[in-house]
Design an enzyme around this catalytic site. Structure first.
Site, PDB file in Angstrom:
ATOM      1  N   TYR A 157       0.849  -1.209   0.000  1.00  0.00           N
ATOM      2  CA  TYR A 157       0.000   0.000   0.000  1.00  0.00           C
ATOM      3  C   TYR A 157       0.883   1.259   0.000  1.00  0.00           C
ATOM      4  O   TYR A 157       0.514   2.295  -0.550  1.00  0.00           O
ATOM      5  CB  TYR A 157      -0.968  -0.021   1.181  1.00  0.00           C
ATOM      6  CG  TYR A 157      -2.176   0.877   0.991  1.00  0.00           C
ATOM      7  CD1 TYR A 157      -3.045   0.696  -0.089  1.00  0.00           C
ATOM      8  CD2 TYR A 157      -2.442   1.919   1.878  1.00  0.00           C
ATOM      9  CE1 TYR A 157      -4.146   1.518  -0.255  1.00  0.00           C
ATOM     10  CE2 TYR A 157      -3.547   2.741   1.709  1.00  0.00           C
ATOM     11  CZ  TYR A 157      -4.390   2.538   0.635  1.00  0.00           C
ATOM     12  OH  TYR A 157      -5.483   3.356   0.466  1.00  0.00           O
ATOM     13  N   LYS A 164      -3.402   8.469   2.844  1.00  0.00           N
ATOM     14  CA  LYS A 164      -4.625   8.217   3.630  1.00  0.00           C
ATOM     15  C   LYS A 164      -4.466   8.727   5.056  1.00  0.00           C
ATOM     16  O   LYS A 164      -5.445   9.192   5.654  1.00  0.00           O
ATOM     17  CB  LYS A 164      -4.975   6.724   3.637  1.00  0.00           C
ATOM     18  CG  LYS A 164      -5.457   6.192   2.282  1.00  0.00           C
ATOM     19  CD  LYS A 164      -6.710   6.897   1.780  1.00  0.00           C
ATOM     20  CE  LYS A 164      -7.351   6.154   0.623  1.00  0.00           C
ATOM     21  NZ  LYS A 164      -8.449   6.931   0.007  1.00  0.00           N
TER      22      LYS A 164
HETATM   23  P1  NAD Z   1     -12.877   3.091  -8.050  1.00  0.00           P
HETATM   24  O1  NAD Z   1     -11.770   2.893  -9.031  1.00  0.00           O
HETATM   25  O2  NAD Z   1     -14.210   2.598  -8.395  1.00  0.00           O
HETATM   26  O3  NAD Z   1     -12.982   4.630  -7.640  1.00  0.00           O
HETATM   27  C1  NAD Z   1     -11.865   5.496  -7.607  1.00  0.00           C
HETATM   28  C2  NAD Z   1     -12.343   6.775  -8.243  1.00  0.00           C
HETATM   29  O4  NAD Z   1     -11.332   7.776  -8.172  1.00  0.00           O
HETATM   30  C3  NAD Z   1     -12.696   6.608  -9.740  1.00  0.00           C
HETATM   31  O5  NAD Z   1     -14.021   7.001  -9.959  1.00  0.00           O
HETATM   32  C4  NAD Z   1     -11.733   7.555 -10.426  1.00  0.00           C
HETATM   33  O6  NAD Z   1     -12.299   8.168 -11.562  1.00  0.00           O
HETATM   34  C5  NAD Z   1     -11.502   8.562  -9.314  1.00  0.00           C
HETATM   35  N1  NAD Z   1     -10.322   9.413  -9.536  1.00  0.00           N
HETATM   36  C6  NAD Z   1      -9.005   9.082  -9.533  1.00  0.00           C
HETATM   37  N2  NAD Z   1      -8.255  10.153  -9.841  1.00  0.00           N
HETATM   38  C7  NAD Z   1      -9.122  11.190 -10.031  1.00  0.00           C
HETATM   39  C8  NAD Z   1      -8.962  12.552 -10.389  1.00  0.00           C
HETATM   40  N3  NAD Z   1      -7.756  13.082 -10.652  1.00  0.00           N
HETATM   41  N4  NAD Z   1     -10.072  13.332 -10.493  1.00  0.00           N
HETATM   42  C9  NAD Z   1     -11.308  12.818 -10.263  1.00  0.00           C
HETATM   43  N5  NAD Z   1     -11.515  11.528  -9.929  1.00  0.00           N
HETATM   44  C10 NAD Z   1     -10.430  10.733  -9.823  1.00  0.00           C
HETATM   45  O7  NAD Z   1     -12.334   2.426  -6.679  1.00  0.00           O
HETATM   46  P2  NAD Z   1     -12.919   2.432  -5.195  1.00  0.00           P
HETATM   47  O8  NAD Z   1     -12.285   1.280  -4.547  1.00  0.00           O
HETATM   48  O9  NAD Z   1     -14.366   2.589  -5.219  1.00  0.00           O
HETATM   49  O10 NAD Z   1     -12.233   3.731  -4.567  1.00  0.00           O
HETATM   50  C11 NAD Z   1     -12.962   4.775  -3.969  1.00  0.00           C
HETATM   51  C12 NAD Z   1     -12.318   5.223  -2.657  1.00  0.00           C
HETATM   52  O11 NAD Z   1     -12.393   4.171  -1.710  1.00  0.00           O
HETATM   53  C13 NAD Z   1     -10.849   5.598  -2.760  1.00  0.00           C
HETATM   54  O12 NAD Z   1     -10.599   6.730  -1.932  1.00  0.00           O
HETATM   55  C14 NAD Z   1     -10.158   4.389  -2.173  1.00  0.00           C
HETATM   56  O13 NAD Z   1      -8.904   4.719  -1.648  1.00  0.00           O
HETATM   57  C15 NAD Z   1     -11.154   4.033  -1.097  1.00  0.00           C
HETATM   58  N6  NAD Z   1     -11.036   2.677  -0.535  1.00  0.00           N
HETATM   59  C16 NAD Z   1     -11.070   1.583  -1.358  1.00  0.00           C
HETATM   60  C17 NAD Z   1     -10.979   0.302  -0.821  1.00  0.00           C
HETATM   61  C18 NAD Z   1     -10.979  -0.932  -1.707  1.00  0.00           C
HETATM   62  O14 NAD Z   1     -10.486  -1.972  -1.258  1.00  0.00           O
HETATM   63  N7  NAD Z   1     -11.519  -0.875  -2.925  1.00  0.00           N
HETATM   64  C19 NAD Z   1     -10.877   0.144   0.574  1.00  0.00           C
HETATM   65  C20 NAD Z   1     -10.852   1.288   1.393  1.00  0.00           C
HETATM   66  C21 NAD Z   1     -10.932   2.547   0.826  1.00  0.00           C
HETATM   67  O1  0WE Z   2      -7.044   2.954  -1.777  1.00  0.00           O
HETATM   68  C1  0WE Z   2      -6.991   1.908  -2.416  1.00  0.00           C
HETATM   69  C2  0WE Z   2      -6.463   1.894  -3.839  1.00  0.00           C
HETATM   70  C3  0WE Z   2      -6.246   3.257  -4.408  1.00  0.00           C
HETATM   71  C4  0WE Z   2      -5.482   3.283  -5.689  1.00  0.00           C
HETATM   72  C5  0WE Z   2      -5.501   2.272  -6.646  1.00  0.00           C
HETATM   73  C6  0WE Z   2      -4.774   2.404  -7.819  1.00  0.00           C
HETATM   74  C7  0WE Z   2      -4.715   1.319  -8.869  1.00  0.00           C
HETATM   75  C8  0WE Z   2      -4.409   1.883 -10.225  1.00  0.00           C
HETATM   76  C9  0WE Z   2      -4.686   4.384  -5.920  1.00  0.00           C
HETATM   77  N1  0WE Z   2      -3.966   4.526  -7.053  1.00  0.00           N
HETATM   78  C10 0WE Z   2      -4.007   3.566  -7.991  1.00  0.00           C
HETATM   79  N2  0WE Z   2      -3.245   3.734  -9.121  1.00  0.00           N
HETATM   80  C11 0WE Z   2      -3.365   2.939 -10.206  1.00  0.00           C
HETATM   81  O2  0WE Z   2      -2.634   3.115 -11.216  1.00  0.00           O
HETATM   82  N3  0WE Z   2      -7.399   0.728  -1.819  1.00  0.00           N
HETATM   83  C12 0WE Z   2      -7.717   0.770  -0.402  1.00  0.00           C
HETATM   84  C13 0WE Z   2      -7.450  -0.576  -2.493  1.00  0.00           C
HETATM   85  C14 0WE Z   2      -6.124  -1.222  -2.294  1.00  0.00           C
HETATM   86  O3  0WE Z   2      -5.075  -0.902  -3.068  1.00  0.00           O
HETATM   87  C15 0WE Z   2      -3.982  -1.616  -2.590  1.00  0.00           C
HETATM   88  C16 0WE Z   2      -4.370  -2.372  -1.487  1.00  0.00           C
HETATM   89  C17 0WE Z   2      -5.755  -2.127  -1.291  1.00  0.00           C
HETATM   90  C18 0WE Z   2      -6.617  -2.687  -0.212  1.00  0.00           C
HETATM   91  C19 0WE Z   2      -2.667  -1.613  -3.029  1.00  0.00           C
HETATM   92  C20 0WE Z   2      -1.741  -2.418  -2.381  1.00  0.00           C
HETATM   93  C21 0WE Z   2      -2.119  -3.168  -1.278  1.00  0.00           C
HETATM   94  C22 0WE Z   2      -3.440  -3.167  -0.826  1.00  0.00           C
END
Ligand code: NAD
Ligand code: 0WE
Length: 260
Positions: A157, A164
């Site tokens: 991460y 974060k």
């Molecule tokens: P997702 O890919 O569906 O959503 C990420 C969003 O970020 C996308 O809609 C993308 O368009 C947007 N984004 C990225 N760069 C941007 C920019 N420059 N301008 C505008 N939008 C931008 O993935 P998700 O998992 O739904 O992620 C949403 C949030 O949840 C993030 O903050 C992520 O860190 C957080 N999160 C995800 C997880 C997981 O495991 N998926 C767990 C905890 C927290």
């Molecule tokens: O916040 C996240 C992921 C956010 C994210 C994901 C990407 C993938 C594509 C930010 N930047 C990028 N850039 C890219 O090019 N999560 C909480 C999901 C996530 O991501 C991981 C995790 C978990 C959980 C990455 C490594 C280890 C665990």
């Protein structure tokens, strides 16, 4: 009668029907909120328009949170539909893919670090700065999404963990600054969920399995479970809560040791 009746919510971060922001949108719509959406780029426009329609919304506006001009245009545009609104959902994060793997010290760069903090934390402040005139003076709420990697060192991460941690501190500073304007600011720490942001992350299956085996509830969470908590935190039912990080992770974060 839903608990978000007469509330207007702007949803930032829908990229697909697996997005956490989509789970939030569905839950808020189910509780009676009126919705508007943004999309990051042209590639996502039609997909977000289609999903917005499912929630009865035809307010779908572009916004890349990397630029102040995009952010100020967003609220100018939104102002032609709504004079005020009540809920801002920030579900956005980004770091260069090469920095989300391997050794943190070797793989983190100045540029990657800047970009991760800008898109994943500062953007929340930038959006609030621009939204403040439309959210002040009536009960309003802002919510964003964080991950346990802010609090604990996790494999891969890396720089996102720092971004974060900044987002979580941002939540507290924004709650302190915006409280007098009747704007609450909270953050949800979600467990791992397979979304586009998780696609291509090495060993994601392994993380999901680990949570399923070790979390008190012995499961992973869904976007609907996260969405329902976001809807509550942004409703007047939560009028006494601000500056908090609420875990929606099947209890994973509270466990010290397993295997007994
Ligand atoms: P997702 O890919 O569906 O959503 C990420 C969003 O970020 C996308 O809609 C993308 O368009 C947007 N984004 C990225 N760069 C941007 C920019 N420059 N301008 C505008 N939008 C931008 O993935 P998700 O998992 O739904 O992620 C949403 C949030 O949840 C993030 O903050 C992520 O860190 C957080 N999160 C995800 C997880 C997981 O495991 N998926 C767990 C905890 C927290
Ligand atoms: O916040 C996240 C992921 C956010 C994210 C994901 C990407 C993938 C594509 C930010 N930047 C990028 N850039 C890219 O090019 N999560 C909480 C999901 C996530 O991501 C991981 C995790 C978990 C959980 C990455 C490594 C280890 C665990």
């Amino acid at each position: 009668m839903g608990f978000l009746e007469n509330k207007k919510a702007l949803i930032i971060g829908v990229a697909s029907n697996r997005s956490i922001a989509w789970g939030v949108a569905k839950a808020m719509h189910a509780q009676g909120a009126e919705l508007a959406f943004t999309y990051q780029n042209d590639r996502l426009q039609s997909r977000v328009e289609k999903l917005a329609k499912e929630c009865g919304s035809d307010i779908v506006l572009p916004c890349d949170v990397a630029t102040d001009e995009n952010i100020s245009d967003l609220f100018k545009q939104l102002g032609t539909h709504w004079s005020e609104f009540d809920i801002l959902v920030h579900s956005v994060a980004f770091a260069p893919k090469e920095e989300l793997e391997g050794d943190f010290v070797d793989n983190t760069t100045r540029e990657g670090s800047k970009l991760a903090h800008d898109i994943s934390s500062y953007s929340l402040t930038a959006l609030a700065k621009a939204a403040r005139p439309m959210m002040s003076g009536h009960p309003s709420a802002i919510i964003s999404l964080t991950y346990l990697g802010a609090m604990k060192a996790m494999p891969n991460y890396n720089v996102m963990g720092l971004a974060k941690a900044s987002l979580e501190a941002n939540t507290r500073y924004m709650a302190y600054a915006l409280g007098p304007d009747n704007i609450r600011v909270n953050c949800i720490s979600a467990g791992p969920i397979r979304t586009l942001a998780a696609a291509g992350i090495g060993d994601f299956r392994k993380m999901l399995d680990h949570v399923e085996q070790n979390a008190p509830l012995r499961k992973n969470v869904s976007i609907d479970e996260v969405g329902n908590v976001a809807a509550f935190l942004c409703s007047d039912l939560a009028s006494g809560i601000t500056g908090e990080i609420t875990y929606v992770d099947a209890g994973f974060n509270i466990v010290g040791m397993t295997g007994y």
